[in-house]
Design an enzyme around this catalytic site. Structure first.
Site, short mmCIF file in Angstrom:
data_model
loop_
_atom_site.label_atom_id
_atom_site.label_comp_id
_atom_site.label_asym_id
_atom_site.label_seq_id
_atom_site.Cartn_x
_atom_site.Cartn_y
_atom_site.Cartn_z
N ARG A 60 52.77 43.30 32.03
CA ARG A 60 51.36 43.40 32.40
C ARG A 60 51.18 42.57 33.68
O ARG A 60 51.54 41.39 33.69
CB ARG A 60 50.48 42.83 31.28
CG ARG A 60 49.03 42.58 31.67
CD ARG A 60 48.22 43.85 31.69
NE ARG A 60 46.84 43.61 32.13
CZ ARG A 60 46.04 44.58 32.55
NH1 ARG A 60 46.46 45.84 32.60
NH2 ARG A 60 44.81 44.32 32.91
N CYS A 76 33.15 43.48 31.91
CA CYS A 76 34.46 44.07 32.16
C CYS A 76 35.29 43.91 30.90
O CYS A 76 34.81 43.36 29.91
CB CYS A 76 35.14 43.40 33.35
SG CYS A 76 35.41 41.63 33.11
N CYS A 78 38.50 42.55 30.94
CA CYS A 78 39.67 41.73 31.28
C CYS A 78 40.09 40.80 30.15
O CYS A 78 41.29 40.62 29.91
CB CYS A 78 39.37 40.91 32.53
SG CYS A 78 38.86 41.91 33.91
N ARG A 105 38.27 41.90 41.74
CA ARG A 105 39.15 42.80 42.51
C ARG A 105 39.38 42.26 43.92
O ARG A 105 39.50 43.00 44.88
CB ARG A 105 38.60 44.23 42.54
CG ARG A 105 38.54 44.91 41.17
CD ARG A 105 38.34 46.43 41.26
NE ARG A 105 37.12 46.78 41.93
CZ ARG A 105 35.94 46.94 41.33
NH1 ARG A 105 35.84 46.80 40.02
NH2 ARG A 105 34.88 47.24 42.02
N THR A 125 29.86 49.56 40.05
CA THR A 125 30.77 48.48 40.43
C THR A 125 31.38 48.70 41.81
O THR A 125 31.67 47.75 42.54
CB THR A 125 31.87 48.29 39.35
OG1 THR A 125 32.68 47.18 39.69
CG2 THR A 125 32.75 49.53 39.19
N ASP A 137 38.42 47.30 46.46
CA ASP A 137 39.55 46.64 45.79
C ASP A 137 40.51 46.13 46.86
O ASP A 137 41.12 46.94 47.56
CB ASP A 137 40.25 47.62 44.85
CG ASP A 137 41.22 46.92 43.89
OD1 ASP A 137 41.64 45.78 44.19
OD2 ASP A 137 41.56 47.53 42.87
N ARG A 139 42.99 43.83 46.18
CA ARG A 139 44.09 43.11 45.54
C ARG A 139 45.45 43.58 46.06
O ARG A 139 45.68 44.77 46.25
CB ARG A 139 44.04 43.32 44.02
CG ARG A 139 42.86 42.63 43.38
CD ARG A 139 42.73 42.96 41.92
NE ARG A 139 42.46 44.37 41.71
CZ ARG A 139 42.34 44.93 40.51
NH1 ARG A 139 42.51 44.21 39.43
NH2 ARG A 139 42.07 46.21 40.41
N LYS A 165 48.01 50.00 41.13
CA LYS A 165 48.88 48.87 40.83
C LYS A 165 50.33 49.36 40.79
O LYS A 165 51.22 48.74 41.37
CB LYS A 165 48.47 48.30 39.47
CG LYS A 165 48.85 46.86 39.26
CD LYS A 165 48.35 46.35 37.91
CE LYS A 165 46.87 46.05 37.88
NZ LYS A 165 46.46 45.47 36.58
ZN ZN Z 1 36.99 41.02 34.49
#
Ligand code: ZN
Length: 213
Positions: A60, A76, A78, A105, A125, A137, A139, A165
């Protein structure tokens, strides 16, 4: 024959220690990100036979989310995703690569809360970020790929719903043999958020998300 030297890693390994948690006992390995200055952690669990997770390990790659993980925000998923990932990885062996500096993000905590404020006025979002002049985003996952390589892992089964990802990890030289879905923590407060991730950001989520309240 000459070989091309590999690019210098973006991270430096700092320390490893054993930490018992409510999910079981893990090796915590701390890394410093030489590009962003953030501190990342690899949370590593051995396989049931006691061997270290190697090729094909369940991984992960998780982005820090203070609001979801420390405060239990329901905006969210998460927190539940991290909990579920730690449980699965403790059971099967594998790694949670926990990336700091990924709040909202990648926009940071303050702008994330600014985006939440806009969502009170009906923005989703993605549009909230864009209205603030920020990327949807931003990231980057190069550090995660380097952390996996430091662990001797160059092929993974990725515990994620996010094809971006996967794409970035592959671009950074990690073989992703499988995308293992992780759908937990869905509720009335984040259905719209998850719908946007599915419909506008390409996440692989079910068409009709179950609601637990
Ligand atoms: Zn989150």
């Amino acid at each position: 024959m000459t070989t091309t030297p590999a690019a210098a890693p973006q991270i430096s390994f700092e320390v490893e220690t054993t930490v018992p948690t409510t999910h079981g006992t893990f090796a915590f390995r701390a890394y410093r990100d030489l590009v962003t200055g953030a501190d990342h952690i690899a949370v590593v669990a051995t396989r049931p036979d006691g061997s270290a997770p190697g090729g094909g390990a369940l991984v992960r790659v998780h982005s820090e989310c203070l609001t979801g993980e420390a405060f239990g925000s329901l905006k969210c998923e998460c927190g539940p995703q991290l909990d579920a990932a730690l449980n699965i990885i403790h059971e099967q062996g594998g790694v949670v690569v926990y990336l700091r500096g990924h709040e909202g993000r990648g926009i940071g905590l303050v702008d994330k809360l600014r985006a939440y404020r806009l969502q009170e006025d009906g923005y989703d979002t993605l549009d909230a970020n864009l209205a603030l002049g920020l990327p949807a985003d931003s990231r980057q996952y190069g550090a995660a790929a380097d952390i996996l390589r430091d662990l001797g892992i160059d092929e993974i089964r990725l515990l994620s719903n996010n094809p971006e990802k996967r794409r970035q990890l592959v671009e950074h030289g990690i073989v992703v043999s499988e995308l293992v879905p992780l759908v937990v923590g869905v509720g009335a407060d984040n259905e719209g958020y998850l719908d946007t991730k599915r419909d506008r950001m390409g996440h692989q989520l079910p068409g009709h998300l179950p609601s637990d309240g």
